[in-house]
Design a protein around this motif. Structure first.
Motif, PDB file in Angstrom:
ATOM      1  N   MET A   1      -7.249   7.605  12.632  1.00 53.43           N
ATOM      2  CA  MET A   1      -6.851   6.887  11.317  1.00 53.43           C
ATOM      3  C   MET A   1      -7.704   7.348  10.356  1.00 53.43           C
ATOM      4  SD  MET A   1      -4.939   4.394  12.223  1.00 53.43           S
ATOM      5  CE  MET A   1      -5.287   3.166  10.813  1.00 53.43           C
ATOM      6  N   LEU A   2      -8.888   7.800  10.413  1.00 53.66           N
ATOM      7  CA  LEU A   2      -9.845   8.305   9.482  1.00 53.66           C
ATOM      8  C   LEU A   2      -9.221   9.634   8.610  1.00 53.66           C
ATOM      9  CD1 LEU A   2     -13.290   7.879  10.796  1.00 53.66           C
ATOM     10  CD2 LEU A   2     -11.919   6.240   9.422  1.00 53.66           C
ATOM     11  N   LYS A   3      -8.430  10.421   9.368  1.00 54.56           N
ATOM     12  CA  LYS A   3      -7.848  11.703   8.733  1.00 54.56           C
ATOM     13  C   LYS A   3      -6.958  11.192   7.528  1.00 54.56           C
ATOM     14  CE  LYS A   3      -7.627  14.680  13.024  1.00 54.56           C
ATOM     15  NZ  LYS A   3      -6.683  15.225  13.877  1.00 54.56           N
ATOM     16  N   PRO A   4      -6.248  10.405   7.239  1.00 54.20           N
ATOM     17  CA  PRO A   4      -5.397  10.240   6.028  1.00 54.20           C
ATOM     18  C   PRO A   4      -6.461  10.019   4.930  1.00 54.20           C
ATOM     19  CG  PRO A   4      -4.088   9.163   7.902  1.00 54.20           C
ATOM     20  CD  PRO A   4      -5.564   9.740   8.525  1.00 54.20           C
ATOM     21  N   PHE A   5      -7.472   8.936   5.179  1.00 56.03           N
ATOM     22  CA  PHE A   5      -8.515   8.713   4.273  1.00 56.03           C
ATOM     23  C   PHE A   5      -9.230   9.813   3.806  1.00 56.03           C
ATOM     24  CE2 PHE A   5      -7.476   4.648   6.262  1.00 56.03           C
ATOM     25  CZ  PHE A   5      -7.280   3.791   5.487  1.00 56.03           C
ATOM     26  N   ALA A   6      -9.591  10.788   4.791  1.00 63.41           N
ATOM     27  CA  ALA A   6     -10.215  11.917   4.377  1.00 63.41           C
ATOM     28  C   ALA A   6      -9.541  12.860   3.617  1.00 63.41           C
ATOM     29  CB  ALA A   6     -10.751  12.720   5.799  1.00 63.41           C
ATOM     30  N   ARG A   7      -8.309  13.026   3.933  1.00 61.52           N
ATOM     31  CA  ARG A   7      -7.430  13.843   3.177  1.00 61.52           C
ATOM     32  C   ARG A   7      -7.035  13.150   1.720  1.00 61.52           C
ATOM     33  NH1 ARG A   7      -5.314  18.167   1.347  1.00 61.52           N
ATOM     34  NH2 ARG A   7      -2.924  18.033   0.597  1.00 61.52           N
ATOM     35  N   LEU A   8      -7.191  11.782   1.785  1.00 64.06           N
ATOM     36  CA  LEU A   8      -7.147  11.225   0.282  1.00 64.06           C
ATOM     37  C   LEU A   8      -8.382  11.517  -0.567  1.00 64.06           C
ATOM     38  CD1 LEU A   8      -5.232   9.461  -1.667  1.00 64.06           C
ATOM     39  CD2 LEU A   8      -6.444   7.652  -0.484  1.00 64.06           C
ATOM     40  N   ALA A   9      -9.531  11.526   0.115  1.00 65.27           N
ATOM     41  CA  ALA A   9     -10.940  11.666  -0.390  1.00 65.27           C
ATOM     42  C   ALA A   9     -10.635  13.193  -0.771  1.00 65.27           C
ATOM     43  CB  ALA A   9     -12.021  11.276   0.211  1.00 65.27           C
ATOM     44  N   SER A  10     -10.140  14.194  -0.199  1.00 62.42           N
ATOM     45  CA  SER A  10     -10.191  15.486  -0.690  1.00 62.42           C
ATOM     46  C   SER A  10      -9.102  16.123  -1.668  1.00 62.42           C
ATOM     47  CB  SER A  10     -10.104  16.424   0.544  1.00 62.42           C
ATOM     48  OG  SER A  10      -8.922  16.263   1.466  1.00 62.42           O
ATOM     49  N   LEU A  11      -8.286  15.290  -1.992  1.00 59.54           N
ATOM     50  CA  LEU A  11      -7.247  15.407  -2.920  1.00 59.54           C
ATOM     51  C   LEU A  11      -7.909  15.693  -4.255  1.00 59.54           C
ATOM     52  CD1 LEU A  11      -4.236  13.151  -2.161  1.00 59.54           C
ATOM     53  CD2 LEU A  11      -4.177  15.603  -1.739  1.00 59.54           C
ATOM     54  N   PRO A  12      -7.258  16.765  -5.041  1.00 61.30           N
ATOM     55  CA  PRO A  12      -7.475  16.990  -6.390  1.00 61.30           C
ATOM     56  C   PRO A  12      -7.365  15.540  -7.312  1.00 61.30           C
ATOM     57  CG  PRO A  12      -5.722  18.245  -5.920  1.00 61.30           C
ATOM     58  CD  PRO A  12      -6.172  17.895  -4.596  1.00 61.30           C
ATOM     59  N   ARG A  13      -7.830  15.536  -8.324  1.00 58.30           N
ATOM     60  CA  ARG A  13      -7.896  14.480  -9.151  1.00 58.30           C
ATOM     61  C   ARG A  13      -6.371  13.921  -9.551  1.00 58.30           C
ATOM     62  NH1 ARG A  13     -10.419  12.927 -15.171  1.00 58.30           N
ATOM     63  NH2 ARG A  13      -9.377  10.866 -15.132  1.00 58.30           N
ATOM     64  N   ASP A  14      -5.468  14.988  -9.865  1.00 59.22           N
ATOM     65  CA  ASP A  14      -4.225  14.614 -10.163  1.00 59.22           C
ATOM     66  C   ASP A  14      -3.402  14.099  -9.332  1.00 59.22           C
ATOM     67  OD1 ASP A  14      -4.227  17.246  -9.155  1.00 59.22           O
ATOM     68  OD2 ASP A  14      -2.749  18.013 -10.130  1.00 59.22           O
ATOM     69  N   GLY A  15      -3.531  14.533  -8.072  1.00 58.31           N
ATOM     70  CA  GLY A  15      -2.806  14.384  -6.899  1.00 58.31           C
ATOM     71  C   GLY A  15      -3.230  12.816  -6.619  1.00 58.31           C
ATOM     72  N   ARG A  16      -4.586  12.566  -6.638  1.00 61.73           N
ATOM     73  CA  ARG A  16      -4.829  11.124  -6.310  1.00 61.73           C
ATOM     74  C   ARG A  16      -4.419   9.992  -7.335  1.00 61.73           C
ATOM     75  NH1 ARG A  16     -10.627   9.209  -8.174  1.00 61.73           N
ATOM     76  NH2 ARG A  16      -9.282   9.490 -10.186  1.00 61.73           N
ATOM     77  N   ASP A  17      -4.480  10.575  -8.813  1.00 62.47           N
ATOM     78  CA  ASP A  17      -3.833   9.630  -9.584  1.00 62.47           C
ATOM     79  C   ASP A  17      -2.496   9.712  -9.441  1.00 62.47           C
ATOM     80  OD1 ASP A  17      -6.751   9.754 -10.471  1.00 62.47           O
ATOM     81  OD2 ASP A  17      -6.448  11.007 -12.344  1.00 62.47           O
ATOM     82  N   THR A  18      -1.783  10.551  -9.266  1.00 63.46           N
ATOM     83  CA  THR A  18      -0.314  10.326  -9.068  1.00 63.46           C
ATOM     84  C   THR A  18      -0.070   9.494  -8.005  1.00 63.46           C
ATOM     85  OG1 THR A  18      -0.055  12.533  -9.908  1.00 63.46           O
ATOM     86  CG2 THR A  18       1.850  11.762  -8.725  1.00 63.46           C
ATOM     87  N   LEU A  19      -0.801   9.557  -6.831  1.00 62.99           N
ATOM     88  CA  LEU A  19      -0.380   8.571  -5.632  1.00 62.99           C
ATOM     89  C   LEU A  19      -0.732   7.158  -6.485  1.00 62.99           C
ATOM     90  CD1 LEU A  19      -1.731  10.539  -2.832  1.00 62.99           C
ATOM     91  CD2 LEU A  19       0.675  10.113  -3.286  1.00 62.99           C
ATOM     92  N   PHE A  20      -1.829   7.103  -6.763  1.00 68.07           N
ATOM     93  CA  PHE A  20      -2.016   5.708  -7.549  1.00 68.07           C
ATOM     94  C   PHE A  20      -0.956   5.073  -8.185  1.00 68.07           C
ATOM     95  CE2 PHE A  20      -3.941   2.805 -10.511  1.00 68.07           C
ATOM     96  CZ  PHE A  20      -4.449   1.911  -9.871  1.00 68.07           C
ATOM     97  N   LEU A  22       2.158   6.138  -8.509  1.00 59.61           N
ATOM     98  CA  LEU A  22       3.599   5.776  -7.834  1.00 59.61           C
ATOM     99  C   LEU A  22       3.309   4.543  -6.862  1.00 59.61           C
ATOM    100  CD1 LEU A  22       3.868   9.145  -6.212  1.00 59.61           C
ATOM    101  CD2 LEU A  22       5.331   8.106  -8.150  1.00 59.61           C
ATOM    102  N   MET A  23       2.164   4.187  -6.623  1.00 55.40           N
ATOM    103  CA  MET A  23       1.874   2.833  -5.813  1.00 55.40           C
ATOM    104  C   MET A  23       2.321   1.882  -6.983  1.00 55.40           C
ATOM    105  SD  MET A  23      -1.478   1.320  -3.742  1.00 55.40           S
ATOM    106  CE  MET A  23      -2.401   1.432  -5.194  1.00 55.40           C
ATOM    107  N   VAL A  24       1.640   1.940  -7.748  1.00 56.63           N
ATOM    108  CA  VAL A  24       1.746   0.602  -9.149  1.00 56.63           C
ATOM    109  C   VAL A  24       3.251   0.585  -9.371  1.00 56.63           C
ATOM    110  CG1 VAL A  24       1.072   0.308 -11.404  1.00 56.63           C
ATOM    111  CG2 VAL A  24      -0.495   1.055  -9.953  1.00 56.63           C
TER     112      VAL A  24
END
Length: 669
Positions: A1-20, A22-24
């Motif tokens: 369960m922690l792997k997706p969150f760890a992967r999300l924390a390691s994403l570069p900023r543009d990847g993290r911001d894009t996912l956010f 898309l969620m909105v």
């Protein structure tokens, strides 16, 4: 369960911001799913999932050929579905598809800004279909999400946390709230821009312009609100809560329709006091808040004796005692009305009764005609009242039941009800009873509307739902006119007397709540209904007349939209002046010593000498002497005095004296 969150924390900023982002966007689009064509919802889901996968794995964006192909699919699908690219439905379909497709070319900040503002526009289009409190709350969350994404896009390089952007967005929304409130209260209000609600009542409880008997195998109870009523004083008794809607008098064997306008024009609408409408006792005063229904019907307690009043409302009564508006109700409407539950209505002599109220189609319901002949033989006097009682006695003793699942009826609907199925909901019972009455030469008609309601203990309003839609009958009697007879109350007395409704299947959560704590469930529902009613009364029903009433309370004698504009502009000027005063006061609160040093730095910058904000006066004096030599000796001495004034144990000159010296200094060029 922690792997997706760890992967999300390691994403570069543009990847993290894009996912956010898309969620909105998904949150903005979800309320549209009920109104979009199925292919649009599927296309948006596929595109957003595709774009999220690319951001998660850091893969390159698709080529422009993919975008052009998907754009062609969106345009073709919109045209084939709506036969146009313009209008509300086609426009919303296209804008939602374009918003999703734009995410596939999210390469630069400029592309992100286009998505932000497309998202804001798409968010507003949700109000084309519903302006309910739930939709407004959902869009408030969407607004905060889009503002967070917009603020995050302007934050410096690195990896600033999203919660910091969300905090700034929340403060922006709070600071903008007073401006929004002022504009809502004072900005001149014109005709609404919202869309017209769709009219799809087939297979659900509610009112319609016609009544097809037996085509619907089962009736799904619609628990949505039809209108709310606020009585002045004590409300009428439960059996008297009949709210009159369309009157159906023409029958072709399967469908009941209203009389043709030409037939209705043979007799003018009755007025209170003339022989065709006589009221008894005191009138009932009340206020109705009618939900949009795209119909001209004005639901009023039977019988409405005075025209309903509301700003801009033009109402008229038909010869069948139904009140209608001059245009369909496409927005929330609140009106005041007066009715008399004890009244007499209709002509007193048979010669003035339209023959349409006794007509039956040929070749239909032969067994019902035979039943009518039998009842007439058993009552040789031929008295209409005794024949009506005989028909009601058949219902009471014949084993008939009230149900929401009667099955599909055949060609002879009245025969099947009286002799075969012996079950149905109110339309089957009312239709079969009117056919029987007409077969005995008693003028009769079907009246549709709403019966009953539910008192909300929180705000004191009676809530009438679509599930309270009802059909009853009126029969004509010599010297008495039209008399209400509700045959459903004979089959199921609790339906009209105690409001014992047949309930639709409840959801899992609602069933669990009723099982665990039915009192809490009822209280929560009443509170939610009261909140919705408050939203309707104070937000959706905030009309121009209520704006002008505010100006009247402020002293305007005959206010108009020009006065609203003047007040709004005047308030804007006052706020601007207050802002200027606050800015001036804020400047005065700054350290006067630092302000004087800042003025010196500015003059040196104009002379070509740049000094840092943290450079002390002694260092500035050294730089001045090195750069400009003996010509700047006076300026260097002044800077040393300025430093001594702040930091020396026994300061010499005070700030006013240094400020006067500053005006007399010779500055280098």
């Amino acid at each position: 369960m922690l792997k997706p969150f760890a992967r999300l924390a390691s994403l570069p900023r543009d990847g993290r911001d894009t996912l956010f982002l898309l969620m909105v966007i998904g949150w903005v689009v979800v309320p549209h799913v009920a109104h979009l064509p199925w292919w649009t919802s599927l296309l948006v889901a596929i595109v957003l999932a595709w774009r999220a996968t690319l951001a998660w794995k850091g893969l390159p964006l698709p080529s422009r050929w993919w975008l052009l192909a998907l754009l062609g699919v969106a345009l073709a699908g919109t045209w084939l579905t709506h036969r146009t690219l313009l209008g509300r439905d086609a426009g919303v379909t296209l804008i939602v598809a374009l918003l999703a497709l734009k995410t596939l070319e999210l390469r630069a900040k400029r592309d992100a800004f286009v998505i932000f503002f497309l998202g804001f526009f798409t968010m507003l289009t949700n109000f084309f279909f519903s302006q309910s409190l739930a939709v407004a709350a959902t869009m408030l969350v969407a607004l905060l999400g889009l503002l967070t994404a917009l603020v995050n896009a302007h934050m410096p390089v690195g990896r600033p946390p999203l919660r910091e952007a969300a905090k700034i967005a929340g403060w922006m929304a709070l600071l903008g709230a007073p401006v929004m409130v002022v504009l809502f209260v004072l900005f001149p209000r014109f005709a609404p821009l919202w869309g017209i609600p769709s009219d799809a009542m087939s297979g659900r409880s509610g009112l319609s312009a016609q009544m097809q008997v037996g085509n619907i195998a089962s009736l799904a109870l619609d628990e949505s609100v039809a209108f709310r009523v606020k009585f002045e004083g004590k409300p009428p008794g439960q059996p008297d809560l009949y709210f009159r809607g369309p009157v159906l008098s023409q029958f072709d064997g399967r469908e009941w329709r209203p009389l043709m306008p030409r037939a209705m024009q043979r007799f003018p609408p009755p007025r209170l006091g003339d022989p065709q409408l006589v009221a008894f006792g005191a009138g009932v005063r009340y206020e109705v808040t009618l939900e949009p229904n795209n119909r001209p019907w004005l639901l009023m307690l039977d019988a409405g004796t005075q025209p309903p009043t509301a700003p801009g409302l033009e109402a008229a009564m038909t010869s069948e005692l139904q009140w209608v508006s001059s245009r369909p109700v496409v927005d929330l409407l609140r009106y005041q009305a007066v009715s008399h539950v004890n009244f007499r209505h209709g002509p007193q002599q048979r010669i003035f009764v339209l023959p349409e109220y006794s007509a039956l189609p040929r070749g239909f319901n032969p067994r019902t005609l035979e039943l009518a002949r039998r009842l007439m033989r058993e009552n040789p006097s031929g008295d209409a009242l005794s024949l009506i009682q005989a028909g009601l006695r058949e219902l009471r003793t014949g084993g008939y039941t009230y149900t929401l699942d009667p099955g599909v009826y055949g060609e002879h609907t009245a025969d099947e009800f009286w002799f075969d199925r012996k079950q149905g909901f109110c339309e089957h019972i009312a239709s079969a009873f009117v056919v029987l009455m007409r077969a005995m030469d008693i003028p009769a008609r079907v009246v549709t509307g709403y019966q009953g309601g539910e008192l909300n203990p929180v705000d004191g309003y009676w809530t009438v739902r679509q599930s309270d839609a009802h059909a009853w009958t009126e029969v004509w009697l010599e010297t008495r006119g039209w008399v209400r007879v509700d045959p459903t109350s004979v089959v199921a007395p609790g339906r009209t007397g105690l409001f014992q409704r047949l309930s639709a299947p409840r959801g899992v959560f609602a069933t669990a709540m009723d099982t665990v704590n039915p009192t809490l469930s009822a209280t929560l529902r009443a509170a939610w209904e009261a909140m919705n009613n408050g939203w309707n009364q104070w937000i959706l029903n905030y009309t121009q007349s209520r704006q002008l009433n505010i100006l009247r309370n402020l002293g305007f004698k005959s206010p108009g939209w020009e006065d609203l504009s003047r007040v709004l502009i005047g308030l804007g000027v006052v706020v601007a002046l207050l802002g200027a005063l606050w800015s001036w006061w804020d400047r005065l609160q700054h350290d006067p010593w630092l302000r004087l040093l800042s003025r010196a730095r500015k003059r040196l910058r104009q002379a070509g000498l740049e000094t840092g904000a943290a450079t002390p006066p002694r260092e500035i004096a050294r730089l001045v002497t090195t750069r400009f030599g003996a010509d700047a000796r006076g300026l260097a001495e002044w800077l040393l005095k300025l430093e001594a004034q702040r930091y020396a144990r026994a300061p010499g000159a005070d700030l006013p004296a240094l400020r006067r010296e500053f005006q007399q200094l010779s500055w280098p060029h």
